[in-house]
Design an enzyme around this catalytic site. Structure first.
Site, PDB file in Angstrom:
ATOM      1  N   CYS A   3      38.974  21.738 114.901  1.00  0.00           N
ATOM      2  CA  CYS A   3      38.636  20.385 115.343  1.00  0.00           C
ATOM      3  C   CYS A   3      37.983  20.386 116.728  1.00  0.00           C
ATOM      4  O   CYS A   3      36.976  19.689 116.960  1.00  0.00           O
ATOM      5  CB  CYS A   3      39.868  19.495 115.330  1.00  0.00           C
ATOM      6  SG  CYS A   3      41.299  20.140 116.231  1.00  0.00           S
ATOM      7  N   ASN A   4      38.516  21.166 117.653  1.00  0.00           N
ATOM      8  CA  ASN A   4      37.898  21.261 118.976  1.00  0.00           C
ATOM      9  C   ASN A   4      36.496  21.844 118.884  1.00  0.00           C
ATOM     10  O   ASN A   4      35.577  21.434 119.598  1.00  0.00           O
ATOM     11  CB  ASN A   4      38.741  22.157 119.898  1.00  0.00           C
ATOM     12  CG  ASN A   4      40.095  21.586 120.196  1.00  0.00           C
ATOM     13  OD1 ASN A   4      40.232  20.421 120.514  1.00  0.00           O
ATOM     14  ND2 ASN A   4      41.124  22.417 120.090  1.00  0.00           N
TER      15      ASN A   4
END
Length: 354
Positions: A157-158
């Site tokens: 996600c990052n």
């Protein structure tokens, strides 16, 4: 084209979000739901918001249960997907397998071992349809690869937030990829459901806390891999995530030194060019900045870019819902391509406010 899908890890945050999106997909039919410690219980005990599936009993995760579906989604802890995927392959199961974990994201086996400490399970096509590929400033080749695959490695996600923020400048040669800094504000759902003291509400509410500081975060080699795909010869990034008291969302502020001889006036045009036709990545009007609240529940990334002339740096800010565009939404977007369906099918673009 109706397809059946089994979800392993159905009681976790990522598995639950995948199920929420699949329930709204007009062609998806949800099959087996599996997990480990929660096997034998009803899904509603773990995902009470999924009323349509609340009475379904969670089965133990095993190849026999997962096999026979058109699609298998592995929403499992890092290191657990590789073995199950290998068993499915060995028995000749023809399912499309979507790995929400990290096992198959990295191309460099040594980078995997260095950051994850276990043998590398192999590399699958990368589930970010917007990823720029070498020599191109569009993602046409990436989409073509996903349309031809039966294995999808979903990004971290990052990684999604930082890649979408920086890749237009890298591809256009406007920034120095060896001088990158990214600082992120992260919602707690990104840490999973583990019962750890620093994840308790009593510790997190009213507090912000950094983690994986000093080049130790496992998403660093993946970010570098993506930016090399966008055209960087080498990548050096200082990456610092910070847990903040919100359940969902990532706000990624990433900066890069303006390349020697680069025209600051060309910066915004590069981002406009890259994302002009993207259905889920939106460059905001000048002066309007992304907020995590604007992306909640949506498969949308909101991006803004500016030039800090005094510092000689390009500043990007990207907001996503870590469980949607950062995980399950990006997975379903890629799965649509692999199934030959419209990429946007079943995916929301509008957030929930206030």
């Amino acid at each position: 084209m109706t397809f059946s899908v089994a979800v392993a890890g159905a009681s976790g945050y990522a598995g639950g979000e995948m199920l929420r999106l699949l329930l709204a997909h007009p062609e998806a039919r949800i099959g087996a739901l599996t997990a480990h410690s929660s096997a034998g219980s009803r899904l509603g005990e773990h995902q009470p918001h999924l009323r349509a599936l609340a009475e379904r009993v969670i089965e133990p995760t095993g190849v026999e249960t997962l096999a026979g579906h058109d699609v298998v989604v592995l929403a499992l802890p890092h290191g657990a997907s590789g073995a199950i995927a290998a068993e499915l392959e060995a028995r000749g199961d023809g399912a499309i397998v979507v790995d929400l974990g990290a096992d198959h994201r990295l191309v460099d086996a040594d980078a995997w071992t260095a950051f994850y400490g276990s043998p590398h399970a192999g590399t699958w096509p990368y589930g970010m349809p917007e990823l720029l590929t070498p020599g191109e400033r569009t993602a046409a080749a990436q989409r073509a690869a996903l349309a031809a695959t039966r294995r999808i490695a979903v990004p971290g996600c990052n990684v999604t937030a930082v890649t979408l923020g920086l890749q237009p400048g890298v591809a256009a040669g406007l920034v120095e990829p060896t001088d990158l800094v990214a600082v992120l504000a992260n919602g707690y759902s990104g840490a999973g459901k583990s019962l750890k003291p620093h994840l308790l509400a009593s510790e997190g509410l009213g507090s912000a806390q950094p983690y994986a500081v000093g080049g130790t975060h496992r998403h660093i080699p993946e970010i570098a891999q993506n930016l090399r795909s966008a055209g960087a010869a080498d990548v050096t990034i200082s990456f610092t995530p910070t847990l903040v008291p919100m359940a969902r969302g990532i706000l990624a502020t990433a900066t890069a030194r303006l390349a020697a001889g680069a025209d600051p006036a060309a910066v915004r045009a590069a981002w406009e060019h890259t994302y002009a036709d993207e259905p889920f990545v939106h460059l905001l009007p000048e002066g309007q900045w992304p907020t995590t609240a604007s992306t909640l529940g949506a498969n949308t990334a909101l991006v803004q870019v500016a030039v800090d002339a005094a510092a000689g740096r390009v500043v990007t800010v990207t907001a996503i819902d870590n469980l949607v565009k950062g995980t399950a939404g990006g997975a379903l977007q890629s799965l649509n391509l692999a199934l030959g369906l419209p990429e946007t099918l079943g995916l929301p673009v509008d957030g929930v406010a206030p």
